[in-house]
Design a protein around this motif. Sequence first.
Motif, short mmCIF file in Angstrom:
data_model
loop_
_atom_site.label_atom_id
_atom_site.label_comp_id
_atom_site.label_asym_id
_atom_site.label_seq_id
_atom_site.Cartn_x
_atom_site.Cartn_y
_atom_site.Cartn_z
N SER A 127 -2.18 0.15 -1.71
CA SER A 127 -1.28 1.16 -1.15
C SER A 127 -0.12 1.45 -2.09
CB SER A 127 -0.71 0.69 0.20
OG SER A 127 -1.73 0.53 1.16
N THR A 128 0.45 2.64 -1.94
CA THR A 128 1.68 3.01 -2.62
C THR A 128 2.73 3.38 -1.58
OG1 THR A 128 0.96 5.30 -2.86
CG2 THR A 128 0.48 3.80 -4.69
N MET A 129 3.97 3.42 -2.01
CA MET A 129 5.08 3.55 -1.07
C MET A 129 5.39 5.00 -0.74
SD MET A 129 8.84 1.75 -1.29
CE MET A 129 9.45 2.74 -2.66
N VAL A 130 5.74 5.24 0.53
CA VAL A 130 6.33 6.50 0.97
C VAL A 130 7.78 6.18 1.31
CG1 VAL A 130 6.34 8.33 2.69
CG2 VAL A 130 4.16 7.43 1.86
N PRO A 131 8.74 6.66 0.54
CA PRO A 131 10.14 6.26 0.77
C PRO A 131 10.70 6.79 2.08
CG PRO A 131 9.99 7.96 -0.92
CD PRO A 131 8.59 7.54 -0.62
N ASN A 132 11.63 6.05 2.61
CA ASN A 132 12.30 6.39 3.86
C ASN A 132 13.78 6.61 3.57
OD1 ASN A 132 13.65 6.38 6.34
ND2 ASN A 132 12.28 4.87 7.26
N PRO A 133 14.25 7.86 3.54
CA PRO A 133 15.65 8.11 3.19
C PRO A 133 16.63 7.80 4.31
CG PRO A 133 14.58 10.18 3.72
CD PRO A 133 13.51 9.11 3.78
N VAL A 134 16.12 7.48 5.51
CA VAL A 134 17.00 7.28 6.65
C VAL A 134 17.43 5.82 6.75
CG1 VAL A 134 17.25 7.53 9.14
CG2 VAL A 134 15.92 9.21 7.84
N ASN A 135 16.46 4.89 6.86
CA ASN A 135 16.85 3.48 7.00
C ASN A 135 16.19 2.57 5.97
OD1 ASN A 135 14.23 3.15 7.86
ND2 ASN A 135 14.75 2.51 9.94
N ILE A 137 13.22 1.62 5.39
CA ILE A 137 11.99 0.89 5.69
C ILE A 137 10.84 1.86 5.40
CG2 ILE A 137 10.64 -0.32 7.43
CD1 ILE A 137 13.23 -0.92 8.90
N PRO A 138 10.09 1.62 4.33
CA PRO A 138 9.15 2.64 3.87
C PRO A 138 7.86 2.67 4.67
CG PRO A 138 9.05 0.75 2.42
CD PRO A 138 10.14 0.46 3.42
N GLY A 139 7.17 3.79 4.55
CA GLY A 139 5.78 3.90 4.97
C GLY A 139 4.90 3.72 3.75
N PHE A 140 3.60 4.00 3.91
CA PHE A 140 2.71 3.79 2.76
C PHE A 140 1.61 4.84 2.73
CE2 PHE A 140 0.91 1.27 6.21
CZ PHE A 140 -0.45 1.54 6.15
N HIS A 141 1.01 4.95 1.55
CA HIS A 141 -0.10 5.86 1.31
C HIS A 141 -1.29 5.03 0.86
CE1 HIS A 141 -2.16 8.74 -1.71
NE2 HIS A 141 -2.69 8.90 -0.51
N PHE A 142 -2.41 5.20 1.56
CA PHE A 142 -3.61 4.44 1.23
C PHE A 142 -4.83 5.34 1.38
CE2 PHE A 142 -7.24 1.81 2.65
CZ PHE A 142 -7.38 0.99 1.53
N ARG A 143 -5.50 5.62 0.28
CA ARG A 143 -6.73 6.41 0.28
C ARG A 143 -6.61 7.69 1.11
NH1 ARG A 143 -11.56 1.81 0.62
NH2 ARG A 143 -10.71 0.44 -1.01
N GLY A 144 -5.57 8.44 0.84
CA GLY A 144 -5.38 9.71 1.52
C GLY A 144 -4.74 9.63 2.88
N HIS A 145 -4.46 8.44 3.37
CA HIS A 145 -3.81 8.24 4.67
C HIS A 145 -2.33 7.95 4.43
CE1 HIS A 145 -7.97 7.91 5.76
NE2 HIS A 145 -7.69 7.78 7.05
N PHE A 146 -1.49 8.72 5.10
CA PHE A 146 -0.05 8.56 4.97
C PHE A 146 0.48 7.98 6.27
CE2 PHE A 146 -1.49 11.93 2.23
CZ PHE A 146 -0.89 11.62 1.01
N ALA A 147 0.87 6.71 6.23
CA ALA A 147 1.29 5.98 7.43
C ALA A 147 2.81 6.07 7.55
CB ALA A 147 0.84 4.52 7.35
#
Length: 252
Positions: A127-135, A137-147
């Motif tokens: 997975s790679t990181m999806v940054p969270n500019p609010v608090n 706590i990041p989400g993630f990207h895995f094989r086309g899925h953005f959590a």
Amino acid sequence: MDEETAYCPGLMVIGDEILSGRRADAHLPHVIGRLRERGLTLAWARFVGDDAEALIGQFTQTLAEGRPVLCFGGIGSTPDDRTRQALARAAGVALDRHPDAVREIESRFGAQAWPIRVLMADWPQGSTMVPNPVNRIPGFHFRGHFALPGFPELAWPMLEWVLEHHFPPCRPPEILRCLRIEGVAESLVVLPMRRVAERFPQVRLASLPRLGSDAHILLSVRGRGVIVESAFESLCAELTGAGMAWRSCPDG
């Protein structure tokens, strides 16, 4: 992945609270609106509870489809948050503690990040990181899925980053042309619609009947470019030729 698939993500909203009605979903209309502004369209939307096996089954299907999927909910640290685990199980990979995510969580909470909050850094391997500019706590990207989180206040700013960094540049929005017919059974518009659909496979035709005191049928032609106007004119000609009276309406 072909271009059209890349332009048409799926949407998955996860959580028992949505299915039970304890929370009302706000993601579907927001995502539709943001995609439309970028010339994107939603391929499908699914609402899934927190059951682990149900989630694994859904992710098994979506991973096989190869379409981008925007996932909201289930990435926290409580036992009912199972998105990370289910996606890893469906893909047949382990959960790895992502160092960038650990740094983000530690920068927010310091020593209080351990031992619970860092669980939110355990993502499917690769997975790679999806940054969270609010608090942070990041989400993630895995094989086309953005959590992304279930809370709109956190998820929607993260969605903007996803759209900017992982989706094709904005393309011209869809054009929608509509007309209204009254006093006609829907069965009578089927053949005219079929003939237009065969001549213009690049567009989508739809019929939306309404019953009751204001009974009528709305017919629409949707697509991109000048072909939409040509298809709409062809539909109007088909209806007129069949003796049906119609009138244009703004948006259906």
